[in-house]
Design an enzyme around this catalytic site. Structure first.
Site, PDB file in Angstrom:
ATOM      1  N   HIS A  13      -2.191  10.596   1.189  1.00 60.21           N
ATOM      2  CA  HIS A  13      -3.280   9.732   1.651  1.00 60.21           C
ATOM      3  C   HIS A  13      -3.251   9.570   3.168  1.00 60.21           C
ATOM      4  O   HIS A  13      -2.271   9.905   3.817  1.00 60.21           O
ATOM      5  CB  HIS A  13      -3.226   8.344   0.978  1.00 60.21           C
ATOM      6  CG  HIS A  13      -1.987   7.545   1.274  1.00 60.21           C
ATOM      7  ND1 HIS A  13      -0.881   7.560   0.447  1.00 60.21           N
ATOM      8  CD2 HIS A  13      -1.672   6.714   2.292  1.00 60.21           C
ATOM      9  CE1 HIS A  13       0.056   6.748   0.953  1.00 60.21           C
ATOM     10  NE2 HIS A  13      -0.394   6.228   2.076  1.00 60.21           N
ATOM     11  N   HIS A  68      -1.825   5.611   9.594  1.00 55.43           N
ATOM     12  CA  HIS A  68      -0.738   6.551   9.277  1.00 55.43           C
ATOM     13  C   HIS A  68      -1.224   7.667   8.366  1.00 55.43           C
ATOM     14  O   HIS A  68      -2.306   7.573   7.794  1.00 55.43           O
ATOM     15  CB  HIS A  68       0.456   5.825   8.638  1.00 55.43           C
ATOM     16  CG  HIS A  68       0.199   5.246   7.273  1.00 55.43           C
ATOM     17  ND1 HIS A  68      -0.286   3.977   7.077  1.00 55.43           N
ATOM     18  CD2 HIS A  68       0.366   5.763   6.034  1.00 55.43           C
ATOM     19  CE1 HIS A  68      -0.395   3.728   5.782  1.00 55.43           C
ATOM     20  NE2 HIS A  68      -0.029   4.798   5.112  1.00 55.43           N
ATOM     21  N   GLU A  73       4.292   8.484   6.946  1.00 54.31           N
ATOM     22  CA  GLU A  73       4.910   7.987   5.715  1.00 54.31           C
ATOM     23  C   GLU A  73       5.275   9.190   4.850  1.00 54.31           C
ATOM     24  O   GLU A  73       4.511  10.151   4.764  1.00 54.31           O
ATOM     25  CB  GLU A  73       3.897   7.095   4.975  1.00 54.31           C
ATOM     26  CG  GLU A  73       4.403   6.529   3.652  1.00 54.31           C
ATOM     27  CD  GLU A  73       3.358   5.651   2.939  1.00 54.31           C
ATOM     28  OE1 GLU A  73       2.187   5.622   3.351  1.00 54.31           O
ATOM     29  OE2 GLU A  73       3.748   5.004   1.955  1.00 54.31           O
TER      30      GLU A  73
HETATM   31 CO    CO Z   1       0.480   4.559   3.024  1.00 47.27          CO
END
Ligand code: CO
Length: 138
Positions: A8, A81, A130
């Site tokens: 994502h 992110h 991440e």
């Molecule tokens: Co995230």
């Protein structure tokens, strides 16, 4: 360790309701998760489904939320992110630390219920990154 799927893209928003409404209005998106609260990470999130990935909308939760600090610098919100899948968050932490990358915390449970780590943006070309263990897919 190999780089997995882009899971994502995280986008900080001042308001989850407004963020969700924008995707509904602009793109006619209908598949959007319920609110997931992550008090430990200072965020409340919802996932917008796209055909090949997800957009994670993040709203600050609590005074010390890192997303609140982000919104001080970017009041309108913005890209926060990116998240890639890795097979093992603990192994990824060790491997990135060995490469001199700062890992922001020990692996902890993320919004998908699997372990995640965050890599310091200053060690990643300005991109908060991440890494998450994948959710088992049927
Ligand atoms: Co995230």
């Amino acid at each position: 360790m190999s780089l997995g799927r882009l899971n994502h893209v995280g986008i900080a928003v001042p308001s989850l309701d407004e963020g969700v409404a924008r995707y509904e209005r602009m793109f006619g998106v209908t598949e959007i998760s319920e609110v997931i609260e992550l008090p430990e990470q200072g965020v409340r999130v919802r996932f917008v489904e796209t055909p090949n990935s997800q957009i994670e909308l993040l709203e600050p939760m609590g005074e010390n939320s890192p997303v609140a600090k982000f919104l001080e610098r970017h009041p309108q919100g913005g890209q926060h992110h990116v998240c890639f899948e890795v097979p093992d968050a603990h192994a990824a932490k060790a491997e990135f630390e060995a490469k001199g990358v700062r890992v922001l915390s020990p692996p902890r449970v993320g919004a998908h219920g699997t372990l995640v780590i965050f890599l310091h943006p200053k060690d990643m070309g300005g991109v908060l990154t991440e890494l998450m263990e994948p959710v088992a897919r049927a």
